[in-house]
Scaffold this active site. Structure first.
Site, PDB file in Angstrom:
ATOM      1  N   SER A 126      31.721 -19.304   9.209  1.00  0.00           N
ATOM      2  CA  SER A 126      32.903 -18.500   9.493  1.00  0.00           C
ATOM      3  C   SER A 126      33.711 -19.140  10.617  1.00  0.00           C
ATOM      4  O   SER A 126      34.000 -20.336  10.552  1.00  0.00           O
ATOM      5  CB  SER A 126      32.512 -17.056   9.800  1.00  0.00           C
ATOM      6  OG  SER A 126      33.647 -16.207   9.703  1.00  0.00           O
ATOM      7  N   ASP A 244      35.895 -13.837  -1.695  1.00  0.00           N
ATOM      8  CA  ASP A 244      35.956 -13.451  -0.283  1.00  0.00           C
ATOM      9  C   ASP A 244      36.947 -12.314  -0.082  1.00  0.00           C
ATOM     10  O   ASP A 244      38.128 -12.438  -0.392  1.00  0.00           O
ATOM     11  CB  ASP A 244      36.369 -14.658   0.570  1.00  0.00           C
ATOM     12  CG  ASP A 244      35.928 -14.517   2.017  1.00  0.00           C
ATOM     13  OD1 ASP A 244      36.064 -13.407   2.570  1.00  0.00           O
ATOM     14  OD2 ASP A 244      35.439 -15.511   2.587  1.00  0.00           O
ATOM     15  N   HIS A 300      32.244 -13.059   1.528  1.00  0.00           N
ATOM     16  CA  HIS A 300      32.191 -13.898   2.719  1.00  0.00           C
ATOM     17  C   HIS A 300      30.766 -14.117   3.231  1.00  0.00           C
ATOM     18  O   HIS A 300      30.046 -13.158   3.537  1.00  0.00           O
ATOM     19  CB  HIS A 300      33.039 -13.262   3.823  1.00  0.00           C
ATOM     20  CG  HIS A 300      33.273 -14.166   4.998  1.00  0.00           C
ATOM     21  ND1 HIS A 300      33.883 -15.387   4.875  1.00  0.00           N
ATOM     22  CD2 HIS A 300      32.980 -14.035   6.314  1.00  0.00           C
ATOM     23  CE1 HIS A 300      33.966 -15.966   6.062  1.00  0.00           C
ATOM     24  NE2 HIS A 300      33.415 -15.174   6.947  1.00  0.00           N
TER      25      HIS A 300
END
Length: 317
Positions: A126, A244, A300
């Site tokens: 991330s 995502d 995600h």
């Protein structure tokens, strides 16, 4: 510094902006389930692994990744870095510490470790993806060999986690509120997630006042040192999560983004000015076969151990 008087920038708006960016971070930090990893962390490795963000010592996130890498690659040494003097400080700094200061701290610690002098591979999860790229661009010693960005927001974000669609009036209203203060000095310096907020509707404001992302993406001037250092990588791997719902736009995970001046249509890295003018050396790296773009099904940072071992571990060997 943006010339906002307190009378112009309402305190309720500031509170709203702070709540949004914290909520945005929490989606990334604390959403995980079993073998599916969904946590905000950064890991460096080759013979070594270094972790930034989340907490260096959390057995449910940082610790589990460390253990998985050690089990998969026999003999690997993993070093965890703490950004702060305690685990609590380490976690808080993932929300509130100036990213530029975090990068400087990591560069200093890496430079002081004799075991890393011959180089290391880096894997950032991330926001760790873009933070580690800053390390590669600013701190070539010890040398980073491979950079793997797993769901990293390389061109920043301009969206809301789980927001119901681009045409939603509430999404547009929230964006307008965020735009009113995201680039103020106090927000930029003290909210990590604001430091990669990228507003395509106010491009000049973003380029002038973004303290972190605009700098590492060569938005103001071309720093030839950044360009040279990034091209020292053997590989730059970018992983995009194809469903995502947290990162918006998801194309940022492959260094794409929204076209400037609007917030609907996206462009790929190869279509961007950054690439066409080769301001960061990415076009040269692409031509040399140094850029790998991986896509995986799921939301995600949701992936299985089997996928991790098959797709990412080979880059660490």
């Amino acid at each position: 510094m943006i010339a906002f008087e307190l009378s112009d920038f309402w305190i309720p708006n500031l509170i709203f902006i702070c709540i949004y960016f914290l909520q945005n971070a929490l989606y990334v930090l604390f959403s995980w389930n079993g073998l599916f990893v969904s946590c905000n962390l950064t890991t460096l490795g080759s013979c070594f692994g270094v972790y930034i963000g989340d907490s260096c010592c959390n057995p449910l996130s940082m610790g589990s990744i460390k253990k998985m890498v050690e089990e998969t690659i026999p003999g690997i040494d993993v070093l965890s870095l703490m950004i702060g003097k305690t685990v609590i400080q380490d976690t808080e700094n993932g929300f509130f510490m100036d990213v530029n200061e975090q990068v400087s701290m990591v560069c200093s610690q890496l430079a002081q470790d004799p075991k890393l002098k011959d180089g290391y591979n880096a894997m950032g999860f991330s926001q760790g993806g873009q933070f580690l790229r800053a390390v590669a661009q600013r701190c070539p010693s010890p040398p980073m060999k491979t950079l793997i960005s797993v769901g990293g927001q390389q061109q920043g974000v301009y969206g809301l986690p789980k927001c119901p669609g681009e045409s939603s009036h509430i999404c547009d209203w929230i964006r307008k509120k965020l735009n009113s203060g995201a680039y103020t000095d106090i927000v930029q310096k003290h909210l990590v997630q604001a430091q990669y907020w990228h507003d395509p509707l106010n491009d000049d404001l973003y380029k002038k006042h973004s303290l972190f992302l605009a700098d590492i993406n060569q938005e103001r001037v071309v720093n030839e040192t950044y360009k040279k250092n990034l091209q020292l990588l053997d590989k730059f791997v970018m992983v995009k999560f194809l469903q995502d719902s947290v990162v918006d736009p998801a194309d940022t995970e492959w260094f794409g983004f929204l076209k400037t001046g609007q917030a609907k249509e996206t462009e790929t890295l190869q279509e961007s000015v950054l690439y066409k003018e080769d301001r960061l050396g990415l076009a040269a790296m692409d031509a040399a076969g140094k850029l790998d773009f991986l896509g995986t099904e799921g939301d995600h940072l949701q992936f299985t151990r089997e996928w991790f071992n098959a797709k990412l571990v080979p880059y660490l060997r």
